[in-house]
Design a protein around this motif. Sequence first.
Motif, mmCIF file in Angstrom:
data_model
loop_
_atom_site.group_PDB
_atom_site.id
_atom_site.type_symbol
_atom_site.label_atom_id
_atom_site.label_comp_id
_atom_site.label_asym_id
_atom_site.label_seq_id
_atom_site.Cartn_x
_atom_site.Cartn_y
_atom_site.Cartn_z
ATOM 1 N N VAL A 41 -17.568 11.208 -49.343
ATOM 2 C CA VAL A 41 -17.601 9.805 -49.910
ATOM 3 C C VAL A 41 -16.453 9.006 -49.100
ATOM 4 C CG1 VAL A 41 -17.097 8.416 -51.918
ATOM 5 C CG2 VAL A 41 -18.063 10.585 -52.349
ATOM 6 N N GLY A 77 -18.486 15.991 -55.249
ATOM 7 C CA GLY A 77 -18.961 14.249 -55.041
ATOM 8 C C GLY A 77 -20.424 14.517 -55.587
ATOM 9 N N THR A 352 -10.291 4.756 -52.641
ATOM 10 C CA THR A 352 -9.574 5.998 -53.170
ATOM 11 C C THR A 352 -8.551 5.461 -53.989
ATOM 12 O OG1 THR A 352 -10.477 7.520 -51.506
ATOM 13 C CG2 THR A 352 -8.566 7.983 -52.704
ATOM 14 N N LEU A 361 -9.579 9.936 -57.088
ATOM 15 C CA LEU A 361 -10.894 9.709 -57.241
ATOM 16 C C LEU A 361 -11.288 8.616 -56.094
ATOM 17 C CD1 LEU A 361 -10.736 8.538 -61.004
ATOM 18 C CD2 LEU A 361 -11.810 10.445 -60.154
ATOM 19 N N SER A 362 -12.637 8.763 -55.579
ATOM 20 C CA SER A 362 -13.087 7.941 -54.572
ATOM 21 C C SER A 362 -14.524 7.348 -54.974
ATOM 22 C CB SER A 362 -13.077 8.595 -53.241
ATOM 23 O OG SER A 362 -11.900 9.284 -52.891
ATOM 24 N N MET A 363 -14.734 6.355 -54.301
ATOM 25 C CA MET A 363 -16.135 5.967 -54.302
ATOM 26 C C MET A 363 -16.519 5.066 -53.151
ATOM 27 S SD MET A 363 -16.173 2.012 -54.347
ATOM 28 C CE MET A 363 -17.518 1.846 -55.091
ATOM 29 N N TYR A 365 -20.025 2.437 -51.606
ATOM 30 C CA TYR A 365 -21.148 2.006 -51.556
ATOM 31 C C TYR A 365 -21.966 1.667 -50.395
ATOM 32 C CZ TYR A 365 -24.840 -1.778 -52.280
ATOM 33 O OH TYR A 365 -26.160 -2.335 -52.059
ATOM 34 N N SER A 394 -21.861 6.284 -54.205
ATOM 35 C CA SER A 394 -21.273 7.907 -53.965
ATOM 36 C C SER A 394 -20.009 7.829 -54.955
ATOM 37 C CB SER A 394 -21.277 8.243 -52.834
ATOM 38 O OG SER A 394 -22.225 8.230 -52.060
ATOM 39 N N LEU A 395 -19.648 8.797 -55.474
ATOM 40 C CA LEU A 395 -18.420 8.904 -56.420
ATOM 41 C C LEU A 395 -17.802 10.429 -56.048
ATOM 42 C CD1 LEU A 395 -19.634 7.861 -59.689
ATOM 43 C CD2 LEU A 395 -18.298 6.538 -58.129
ATOM 44 N N SER A 396 -16.756 10.612 -56.176
ATOM 45 C CA SER A 396 -16.185 12.053 -55.877
ATOM 46 C C SER A 396 -14.689 12.222 -56.474
ATOM 47 C CB SER A 396 -15.880 12.365 -54.153
ATOM 48 O OG SER A 396 -14.936 11.738 -53.577
ATOM 49 N N TYR A 397 -14.298 13.574 -56.897
ATOM 50 C CA TYR A 397 -13.153 13.808 -57.392
ATOM 51 C C TYR A 397 -12.566 14.767 -56.630
ATOM 52 C CZ TYR A 397 -9.600 15.071 -60.998
ATOM 53 O OH TYR A 397 -8.262 15.177 -61.693
#
Length: 401
Positions: A41, A77, A352, A361-363, A365, A394-397
Amino acid sequence: MTIKKPKRHGLRIAASTVALCALPWSIAQATQGTMPHGYGVKSEGMGGVVMALPQDALVGASNPAGMVQVGDRLDLGVAFLKVDQGAEFAGTDYEASHDRDLYVIPQLGLNKMLDERSSIGLSLVGNGVGTGYASSDNIGGLQSPGSEFQQMVGTLSYSRQLNEVHSVGVGLLLIRQALDIDGTASIGLPEGRDVAYGTGLRLGWLARLNDEITFGASYATRGYMSKMDRFENLLAEDGDMDMPETYGMGLAYQKDRLTLGLDVQRIMWADVKSLANPGVGSATGAPGSSNGPGFGWQNQTVWRVGAAYDVLPELTLRAGYNHGSKLIDSQDTYLGLLAPSANRRHATAGATYRLDNGHELSMAYARSFKEKVKGDGPGPDGLTNVYMGQHWLSLSYGIAF
C-alpha cells in the motif's frame, strides 16, 4: 521520509495470519498486463515506486534486497477495485463489467530478522485480468463471453546486508494461477477452467550511496508454469501461459522530511507466446499451436515516480504517477475483449498514520485513467476496440515487532 529499522524482538506468527494465506484470492485486475501498478500500500501511494525504497514487508515481491532494511514486521492489506471496461465491436458497445465491477484483493508481507544483517520473509501478492459480459451478448460469434485469470505469487526471500552500503536478496517465486474462459465453445474452441503451478527466481540489490541517495535493482526470471491441458487447443504452445521475465531499477532521495523516488521496469510479455502471438486475423497457426492466435501483447516499459512527506512525526503523505508503454497491438484487438488491458496511466495518493508500539495504518488511492485501443487489423481485429479504466482503494495494517 527516513526509514528507521525498528528494535528487534521475537516474532510470533499468529494462527490467524497462517489462515489468511490459505484464503481464496479474488482476481486483481491488470493495470500493466496482468500486473497491478504496485505491490504494497505504501508503494501504491507513490505510483508503485519500490526498487530503492523498502517501506514494508511487501518489498520482497519487487526487490528482495529491501527486506533486511524493514526489520521484523507484519503487513496485512486489502485493495478494493472498481473497473470500467469493455469492447466496441462493429460499432456496438459491450460492457465487460456487466456481471461484476468490484473486486477485493488481499496482500500479505511477513519478515523475520535472523540476526542484525540477515532476514527471511514471505510476500504474497495477486495478479490477474478478467471480464464478464451480459448473457445475451454475442460478440463476433462469441456467445456470452467472459474470462477470469487469477494469479497468486508468493516470494520466499532471504536478504543480507553485506556492509554499510550494499544489501542483496534472493526470492523463490511460488506461483498458482487459474484461468476460466466462457463463450469460446460457440466457435468450436475449448472453454471452462484449469489451474497451473510454477516457480521462478527473483534477485535484488540495494546500495545506500550516501545518507540521502539509495539505488536499487531487481531481476525476476520467467515463471515457468505447468500447462493447462483444458486449453491445449486454445492457448499457444498447447496451453502454456508462463509469467513473464521482468527487470528494473530505481533511485530514492531522502532528506529531512522529504522522500522522492523514481523507478523504471521492463516486462517481457513478448516472450510468452500465448500472450504475445498475433491475433486471430494475423496468426499463421491453428489455435493451441506454437504460432496460434494470441493477445498481441508487446513488451512494456513502466515508469514510476513518487514523493512522500512527513507532515508530522506520526503522519506521512504520499503522491505519485505511473505510466506504461502501449501493451495491446492495434492489429490484435479481438481477443482483447477477454482482457481489455488498454489503461496505462495512473495518478496515486496515499498516507500512513503511525500508532503506538510500532503499529501503523496506511491507505492509497489510484486512478487508472480510462483508455481505448482502436483495432485496425484484418478480420475481426479491425472491428474491435477495447477499453478500460479503474479506481483503486487500498488499506493496510502494519506491525513492527
